[in-house]
Write a protein that holds these residues in place. Structure first.
Motif, PDB file in Angstrom:
ATOM      1  N   GLU A 275       0.830  -1.199   0.000  1.00 42.01           N
ATOM      2  CA  GLU A 275       0.000   0.000   0.000  1.00 42.01           C
ATOM      3  C   GLU A 275       0.864   1.248   0.000  1.00 42.01           C
ATOM      4  OE1 GLU A 275      -3.797   1.045   2.669  1.00 42.01           O
ATOM      5  OE2 GLU A 275      -1.905   1.165   3.771  1.00 42.01           O
ATOM      6  N   ASP A 276       0.540   2.188  -0.895  1.00 46.19           N
ATOM      7  CA  ASP A 276       1.214   3.482  -0.808  1.00 46.19           C
ATOM      8  C   ASP A 276       0.365   4.442   0.026  1.00 46.19           C
ATOM      9  OD1 ASP A 276      -0.721   4.743  -2.492  1.00 46.19           O
ATOM     10  OD2 ASP A 276       0.439   4.288  -4.287  1.00 46.19           O
ATOM     11  N   ARG A 277       0.943   5.566   0.371  1.00 47.65           N
ATOM     12  CA  ARG A 277       0.276   6.449   1.318  1.00 47.65           C
ATOM     13  C   ARG A 277      -0.983   7.087   0.719  1.00 47.65           C
ATOM     14  NH1 ARG A 277       0.675   5.608   6.457  1.00 47.65           N
ATOM     15  NH2 ARG A 277       2.945   5.547   6.318  1.00 47.65           N
ATOM     16  N   ARG A 278      -1.024   7.289  -0.590  1.00 47.21           N
ATOM     17  CA  ARG A 278      -2.229   7.829  -1.210  1.00 47.21           C
ATOM     18  C   ARG A 278      -3.382   6.829  -1.078  1.00 47.21           C
ATOM     19  NH1 ARG A 278      -3.278  11.893  -4.869  1.00 47.21           N
ATOM     20  NH2 ARG A 278      -1.049  12.330  -4.977  1.00 47.21           N
ATOM     21  N   GLU A 279      -3.113   5.549  -1.346  1.00 45.46           N
ATOM     22  CA  GLU A 279      -4.138   4.525  -1.157  1.00 45.46           C
ATOM     23  C   GLU A 279      -4.598   4.493   0.295  1.00 45.46           C
ATOM     24  OE1 GLU A 279      -3.316   0.774  -4.016  1.00 45.46           O
ATOM     25  OE2 GLU A 279      -1.603   1.329  -2.774  1.00 45.46           O
ATOM     26  N   HIS A 280      -3.629   4.553   1.177  1.00 43.50           N
ATOM     27  CA  HIS A 280      -3.898   4.500   2.616  1.00 43.50           C
ATOM     28  C   HIS A 280      -4.846   5.618   3.042  1.00 43.50           C
ATOM     29  CE1 HIS A 280      -2.809   4.465   6.951  1.00 43.50           C
ATOM     30  NE2 HIS A 280      -2.744   5.769   6.819  1.00 43.50           N
ATOM     31  N   LEU A 281      -4.538   6.844   2.632  1.00 47.56           N
ATOM     32  CA  LEU A 281      -5.318   7.993   3.086  1.00 47.56           C
ATOM     33  C   LEU A 281      -6.674   8.088   2.400  1.00 47.56           C
ATOM     34  CD1 LEU A 281      -2.498  10.714   3.253  1.00 47.56           C
ATOM     35  CD2 LEU A 281      -3.781   9.816   5.187  1.00 47.56           C
ATOM     36  N   THR A 282      -6.713   7.864   1.105  1.00 48.12           N
ATOM     37  CA  THR A 282      -7.938   8.156   0.354  1.00 48.12           C
ATOM     38  C   THR A 282      -8.901   6.985   0.265  1.00 48.12           C
ATOM     39  OG1 THR A 282      -6.913   7.545  -1.768  1.00 48.12           O
ATOM     40  CG2 THR A 282      -6.728   9.849  -1.065  1.00 48.12           C
ATOM     41  N   GLY A 283      -8.392   5.748   0.406  1.00 48.35           N
ATOM     42  CA  GLY A 283      -9.271   4.629   0.138  1.00 48.35           C
ATOM     43  C   GLY A 283      -9.440   3.604   1.226  1.00 48.35           C
ATOM     44  N   ASN A 284      -8.604   3.664   2.264  1.00 49.53           N
ATOM     45  CA  ASN A 284      -8.598   2.531   3.190  1.00 49.53           C
ATOM     46  C   ASN A 284      -8.749   2.886   4.661  1.00 49.53           C
ATOM     47  OD1 ASN A 284      -8.439   0.549   1.227  1.00 49.53           O
ATOM     48  ND2 ASN A 284      -6.211   0.445   1.244  1.00 49.53           N
ATOM     49  N   ALA A 285      -7.913   3.786   5.183  1.00 49.25           N
ATOM     50  CA  ALA A 285      -7.777   3.916   6.642  1.00 49.25           C
ATOM     51  C   ALA A 285      -8.620   5.056   7.179  1.00 49.25           C
ATOM     52  CB  ALA A 285      -6.314   4.116   7.021  1.00 49.25           C
ATOM     53  N   ASN A 286      -9.905   4.850   7.319  1.00 52.74           N
ATOM     54  CA  ASN A 286     -10.789   5.861   7.910  1.00 52.74           C
ATOM     55  C   ASN A 286     -11.229   5.435   9.301  1.00 52.74           C
ATOM     56  OD1 ASN A 286     -12.762   7.786   5.570  1.00 52.74           O
ATOM     57  ND2 ASN A 286     -10.599   7.242   5.457  1.00 52.74           N
ATOM     58  N   CYS A 287     -11.415   6.406  10.181  1.00 56.84           N
ATOM     59  CA  CYS A 287     -11.857   6.085  11.536  1.00 56.84           C
ATOM     60  C   CYS A 287     -12.527   7.303  12.161  1.00 56.84           C
ATOM     61  CB  CYS A 287     -10.677   5.635  12.395  1.00 56.84           C
ATOM     62  SG  CYS A 287      -9.312   6.824  12.451  1.00 56.84           S
ATOM     63  N   ARG A 288     -13.248   7.015  13.237  1.00 65.45           N
ATOM     64  CA  ARG A 288     -13.946   8.015  14.041  1.00 65.45           C
ATOM     65  C   ARG A 288     -14.956   8.796  13.188  1.00 65.45           C
ATOM     66  NH1 ARG A 288      -8.671   9.157  17.705  1.00 65.45           N
ATOM     67  NH2 ARG A 288      -8.963   7.358  19.029  1.00 65.45           N
ATOM     68  N   GLU A 289     -15.136  10.062  13.456  1.00 63.17           N
ATOM     69  CA  GLU A 289     -16.159  10.970  12.920  1.00 63.17           C
ATOM     70  C   GLU A 289     -17.491  10.752  13.623  1.00 63.17           C
ATOM     71  OE1 GLU A 289     -17.542  13.284   8.908  1.00 63.17           O
ATOM     72  OE2 GLU A 289     -16.788  11.241   8.660  1.00 63.17           O
ATOM     73  N   HIS A 290     -17.634  11.467  14.727  1.00 64.21           N
ATOM     74  CA  HIS A 290     -18.825  11.399  15.570  1.00 64.21           C
ATOM     75  C   HIS A 290     -19.510  12.759  15.634  1.00 64.21           C
ATOM     76  CE1 HIS A 290     -17.183   7.869  18.269  1.00 64.21           C
ATOM     77  NE2 HIS A 290     -16.916   7.684  16.983  1.00 64.21           N
ATOM     78  N   HIS A 291     -20.817  12.724  15.879  1.00 66.29           N
ATOM     79  CA  HIS A 291     -21.602  13.937  16.115  1.00 66.29           C
ATOM     80  C   HIS A 291     -22.482  13.686  17.332  1.00 66.29           C
ATOM     81  CE1 HIS A 291     -25.012  16.735  15.636  1.00 66.29           C
ATOM     82  NE2 HIS A 291     -24.153  17.522  15.019  1.00 66.29           N
ATOM     83  N   TYR A 292     -22.418  14.593  18.310  1.00 67.31           N
ATOM     84  CA  TYR A 292     -23.162  14.423  19.556  1.00 67.31           C
ATOM     85  C   TYR A 292     -24.068  15.628  19.800  1.00 67.31           C
ATOM     86  CZ  TYR A 292     -19.558  10.958  20.724  1.00 67.31           C
ATOM     87  OH  TYR A 292     -18.697   9.894  20.715  1.00 67.31           O
ATOM     88  N   GLU A 293     -25.303  15.354  20.138  1.00 66.52           N
ATOM     89  CA  GLU A 293     -26.164  16.346  20.776  1.00 66.52           C
ATOM     90  C   GLU A 293     -26.423  15.818  22.177  1.00 66.52           C
ATOM     91  OE1 GLU A 293     -29.621  17.235  18.513  1.00 66.52           O
ATOM     92  OE2 GLU A 293     -28.488  18.063  16.821  1.00 66.52           O
ATOM     93  N   ILE A 294     -25.804  16.452  23.158  1.00 71.03           N
ATOM     94  CA  ILE A 294     -25.770  15.881  24.501  1.00 71.03           C
ATOM     95  C   ILE A 294     -26.230  16.925  25.513  1.00 71.03           C
ATOM     96  CG2 ILE A 294     -23.303  16.440  24.730  1.00 71.03           C
ATOM     97  CD1 ILE A 294     -23.018  13.898  26.452  1.00 71.03           C
ATOM     98  N   THR A 295     -27.032  16.473  26.465  1.00 73.84           N
ATOM     99  CA  THR A 295     -27.584  17.350  27.490  1.00 73.84           C
ATOM    100  C   THR A 295     -27.292  16.770  28.865  1.00 73.84           C
ATOM    101  OG1 THR A 295     -29.397  17.934  25.993  1.00 73.84           O
ATOM    102  CG2 THR A 295     -29.673  18.509  28.310  1.00 73.84           C
ATOM    103  N   GLY A 296     -26.802  17.622  29.752  1.00 74.68           N
ATOM    104  CA  GLY A 296     -26.551  17.214  31.125  1.00 74.68           C
ATOM    105  C   GLY A 296     -27.528  17.855  32.081  1.00 74.68           C
ATOM    106  N   TYR A 297     -28.013  17.093  33.024  1.00 70.42           N
ATOM    107  CA  TYR A 297     -28.957  17.571  34.045  1.00 70.42           C
ATOM    108  C   TYR A 297     -28.276  17.432  35.401  1.00 70.42           C
ATOM    109  CZ  TYR A 297     -32.393  16.921  30.296  1.00 70.42           C
ATOM    110  OH  TYR A 297     -33.082  16.976  29.104  1.00 70.42           O
ATOM    111  N   ALA A 298     -28.260  18.507  36.178  1.00 69.42           N
ATOM    112  CA  ALA A 298     -27.538  18.482  37.449  1.00 69.42           C
ATOM    113  C   ALA A 298     -28.330  19.201  38.534  1.00 69.42           C
ATOM    114  CB  ALA A 298     -26.169  19.126  37.292  1.00 69.42           C
ATOM    115  N   ALA A 299     -28.041  18.800  39.771  1.00 68.94           N
ATOM    116  CA  ALA A 299     -28.584  19.497  40.934  1.00 68.94           C
ATOM    117  C   ALA A 299     -27.734  20.733  41.210  1.00 68.94           C
ATOM    118  CB  ALA A 299     -28.579  18.562  42.143  1.00 68.94           C
ATOM    119  N   ALA A 300     -28.218  21.584  42.097  1.00 68.98           N
ATOM    120  CA  ALA A 300     -27.530  22.845  42.369  1.00 68.98           C
ATOM    121  C   ALA A 300     -26.147  22.643  42.963  1.00 68.98           C
ATOM    122  CB  ALA A 300     -28.379  23.701  43.302  1.00 68.98           C
ATOM    123  N   ASP A 301     -25.935  21.496  43.653  1.00 68.78           N
ATOM    124  CA  ASP A 301     -24.624  21.247  44.260  1.00 68.78           C
ATOM    125  C   ASP A 301     -23.657  20.543  43.310  1.00 68.78           C
ATOM    126  OD1 ASP A 301     -25.754  18.747  44.114  1.00 68.78           O
ATOM    127  OD2 ASP A 301     -25.580  18.296  46.264  1.00 68.78           O
ATOM    128  N   GLY A 302     -24.072  20.322  42.065  1.00 62.79           N
ATOM    129  CA  GLY A 302     -23.192  19.712  41.088  1.00 62.79           C
ATOM    130  C   GLY A 302     -23.386  18.229  40.884  1.00 62.79           C
TER     131      GLY A 302
END
Length: 787
Positions: A275-302
């Motif tokens: 494998e050359d590095r162009r093949e590696h980057l463009t066609g093979n080695a992909n990872c992660r990519e997350h999207h979060y909509e996250i909500t935290g609920y807490a009491a007044a003391d944390g």
């Protein structure tokens, strides 16, 4: 009597790496070093489009016999990695694309020639007639009505949707504070020094296909090859030579491996693809990519009351073998709560199909993203409540007296003191001094910030965890073979594969701990399905726990047989014999283990009459006492300087406090943490595999895909806490991925701390100068509007 003499080369010793001698002298043997008579090189014709119908792949007449398309691979099946989780949608990854291409870089044809250059020349002559289709390149729009479908027989672009709801509605009723944030992590391309590569040939004498490949999982690759080629596993031998880094990229079955295996078997000629590095980057080695909509609920003391999260993971075009396309998203729901305790939880996840290469497991699988989302959210909640960030963490972390602790997603934490870990990190970074420096200001106008991130790393999980996933691989008993040689050396055979974990050293140390054989006299054989017991391989921070436990188990049995012979020769009770420093010792005298080996193999007339006929070779299996995994953990603390004019971030100080249980080799553990943390800094500040709207990758070389170098990596200070795991042989925990998990969250929190006076927060990785300057502009606009 058990051995009581503590070896200076056994568990807990910083033994220098045994494998380094050959590496430093240039004697390692990697895939590209393999040369075979008559070997041909293979170059692949790859799709220039992300989504298109294939009208034709034209072979130039002069080279038609050297070009292979899917129709030429008779009887070959595509790669299929389904999950048994309810609702999972199946995909088949063709070895060579036919009918459609679904991402840039997908192989369409294999070209064979005497050299790579000639093969590439032939590939240039292949004509492609592709009918371009609209591409799915943005995961948050993949489920929109009317979105193009990556797989036409699916109703939507979703491999799997999951949902968890535990006491959520009741828990949020009394929340004093509700904080909602949106976070995003970039798609990355893991970048081992050595890319993938395959050499395949037919061994006439063994009547066997031999596939040499740069892989972390030789036995799993053999499974997949047998399924795709439709032949018995006994006809396939997979060999992994020295492997120049993996990070998860080498933990999957590649279509290139299947293709070269077929060509070698059919043409009866050795085939090679590097494998050359162009093949590696463009066609093979992909990872992660997350999207979060996250909500935290807490009491007044944390006190945390609940977490609510919608998470999307871009899983690419196909489900990668063996972990499947649900590897990241399905884990998000179970690991998002981390080491915190709270009564309410709701999480929905989507594994999205897109016109990008399949997502692969990368060091810290899913944990890096969830740590970033949760830890940055916690800092936001702390600011809302006017609490120090360390206080809100201390308020909600699991306590040592609660161990073993079962969290809200039923994860079983084995041991540790998370609060002490946090407190040590706070002390190590000298928080009061940083606050004083912030108050004084910097002469150069830069803003100083400090950030913390605490997380856990579940490693060495076994059957009870993965059987529920229903993927093509479920770990069971890990096996190891230990054989005493006639001259008193020791051979260990293990099915895991070392690609930087120092297994040739650490497994030898474990054998030394049990048998007293010096590590330099231990030969570790790995990476060859013909020579080693079956294993699912090296992944999930499992080797020290599982392979180490198996080696100890095999050496235990072998030690009993050695004691039996030594007791006979020394006229002593075998249970009184101690094995240490290459000797078997009893009250009446001692005999070398070398002499015992000689007696078994070459002077059997001196053996006791009731000696075990199985001899001095043992294969033994091992599982942890509870196979839900060990939980290592760490707190990362970062100090940064942010330049408001340039948008640059400099890491001024970085402290890590971690608990990996009993450390087999502290020096090796330090190396794992340093390397992982360097990768985590890449995730935080530099690495981004961008795609345009048509699914075209925007980085094809390291000029465009930025990796951190030595100048960007600080001098890490690591402090170890060793709370033994009660479920593993020596109390060790898996720790190979933890270094990469904490940096994005710690650095983001430090940047946000520095920018707190502006009232803006970073929410996207990597934290580039462009993104920071946009935040500064946003703050100025708000200020002007307020005025």
């Amino acid at each position: 009597m058990r051995d009581v003499t503590k070896s200076l080369e056994g568990v807990g010793s910083s033994v220098l790496r045994l494998e380094d001698d050959r590496y430093l002298r240039g004697r390692g043997r990697f895939i590209a070093d393999i040369r075979l008579p008559g070997m041909l090189d293979v170059a692949f014709v790859r799709s220039p489009l992300a989504h298109a119908r294939i009208r034709s792949v034209g072979k130039p007449p002069a080279h038609e016999s050297a070009i292979f398309v899917m129709a030429d691979l008779k009887g070959v099946q595509g790669i299929k990695a389904d999950s048994g989780l309810p609702g999972f949608r199946s995909s088949v990854q063709p070895v060579l694309a036919w009918e459609k291409v679904r991402h840039v870089g997908e192989p369409l044809a294999a070209c064979v020639a005497a050299s790579r250059a000639e093969a590439e020349d032939i590939a240039e002559m292949v004509s492609l007639d592709l009918d371009e289709l609209p591409a799915v390149s943005e995961m948050t729009r993949a489920r929109d009505p009317g979105a193009p479908l990556v797989h036409e027989d699916w109703p939507e672009n979703v491999f799997l949707e999951t949902s968890v709801d535990t006491n959520f509605d009741a828990a949020v009723r009394d929340a004093a504070v509700v904080v909602k944030r949106t976070f995003r992590t970039a798609r990355q391309s893991m970048a081992p020094m050595e890319g993938r590569g395959v050499v395949a040939y037919w061994d006439n004498s063994a009547e066997q296909l031999v596939v040499c490949t740069s892989t972390q999982m030789p036995h799993i690759v053999r499974n997949g090859l047998a399924e795709c080629l439709g032949i018995d596993q006994g006809m396939i031998r997979v060999v992994a030579p020295d492997v120049g880094g993996g990070f998860g990229y080498k933990g999957i079955l590649l279509s290139e491996e299947v293709c070269l295996a077929y060509l070698a078997m059919t043409l009866r000629l050795p085939m090679r693809w590097i494998e050359d590095r162009r093949e590696h980057l463009t066609g093979n080695a992909n990872c992660r990519e997350h999207h979060y909509e996250i909500t935290g609920y807490a009491a007044a003391d944390g006190r945390l009351l609940a977490i609510d999260c919608d998470a999307i993971v871009d899983s690419g075009a196909y489900s990668a073998y063996p972990f499947s396309a649900c590897l990241e998203a399905a884990q998000v729901a179970s690991i998002l709560p981390g080491p915190y305790q709270f009564p309410g939880y709701r999480c929905r996840t989507w594994s999205i199909a897109s016109n990008k290469p399949p997502i692969l497991p990368f060091r810290g699988v899913a944990r890096t993203g969830v740590c970033f989302a949760l830890e940055v959210l916690l800092d936001s909640i702390a600011r809302e409540l006017n609490l120090p960030p360390e206080t809100i963490r201390r308020q909600n972390l699991v306590r040592p007296e609660q161990m073993p602790f079962v969290n809200i997603t039923k994860k079983i934490f084995d041991s540790g003191d998370y609060v002490e870990c946090l407190d040590r990190a706070v002390a190590s970074i000298d928080l009061p001094a940083i606050r004083a420096r912030q108050a004084a200001g910097e002469a150069d106008g830069r803003k100083i910030g400090v950030g913390f991130a605490i997380f856990c790393e579940q490693g060495a999980h076994g059957t009870s965890v993965y059987s529920g996933w229903g993927i093509p691989m479920v770990p069971g008993f890990e096996q190891a073979t230990a054989r005493l040689t006639p001259d008193g050396g020791l051979e260990l055979r293990v099915g895991v594969q070392s690609h930087g974990q120092s297994l040739e050293t650490t497994l030898a140390q474990i054998a030394n701990e049990v048998l007293g054989v010096a590590p330099r006299r231990v030969k570790v054989v790995h990476g060859d399905t013909a020579l080693t017991p079956y294993s699912t391989g090296t992944w999930g921070s499992r080797c020290a726990v599982m392979a180490g436990g198996a080696v100890a188990a095999a050496c235990d049995v072998l030690a009993g047989r050695i004691r039996k012979i030594a007791g006979h020769l020394l006229q002593a009770d075998p249970d009184s014999v101690v094995l240490a420093d290459g000797m078997a010792r009893a009250a009446a005298g001692e005999i070398s283990i070398r002499d015992i080996g000689t007696i078994w193999y070459r002077r059997p007339q001196d053996l006791p009459a009731d000696v075990d006929p199985a001899g001095l070779e043992v294969t033994q299996g091992y599982k942890t006492q509870r196979d839900t995994g060990t939980f290592s953990y760490a707190c990362h603390a970062a100090v940064v300087a942010v330049d408001p004019e340039l948008g640059s971030v400099e890491i001024l100080d970085y402290k890590i406090v971690e608990d990996g249980g009993v450390l087999i080799n502290p020096m090796v553990v330090d190396g794992q943490i340093y390397g992982g943390a360097a990768q985590g800094i890449g995730t935080a500040l530099y690495e981004e595999m961008r795609y345009d709207e048509s699914g075209q990758p925007m980085a094809a070389t390291f000029a465009d895909y930025h990796l951190p170098g030595a100048c960007e990596i600080p001098a890490f200070a690591v402090e170890h806490m060793e709370f033994p795991s009660p479920i593993s042989r020596f109390g060790q925990k898996g720790i190979g991925e933890g270094g990469a998990i904490g940096p994005p969250a710690a650095i983001a929190n430090a940047v946000n701390d520095a920018l707190a006076f502006l009232g803006v927060e970073v929410d996207t990785l990597p934290i580039t100068p462009g993104r920071l300057l946009a935040k500064f502009a946003q703050a100025r606009e708000k200020s002007e509007q307020a005025a």
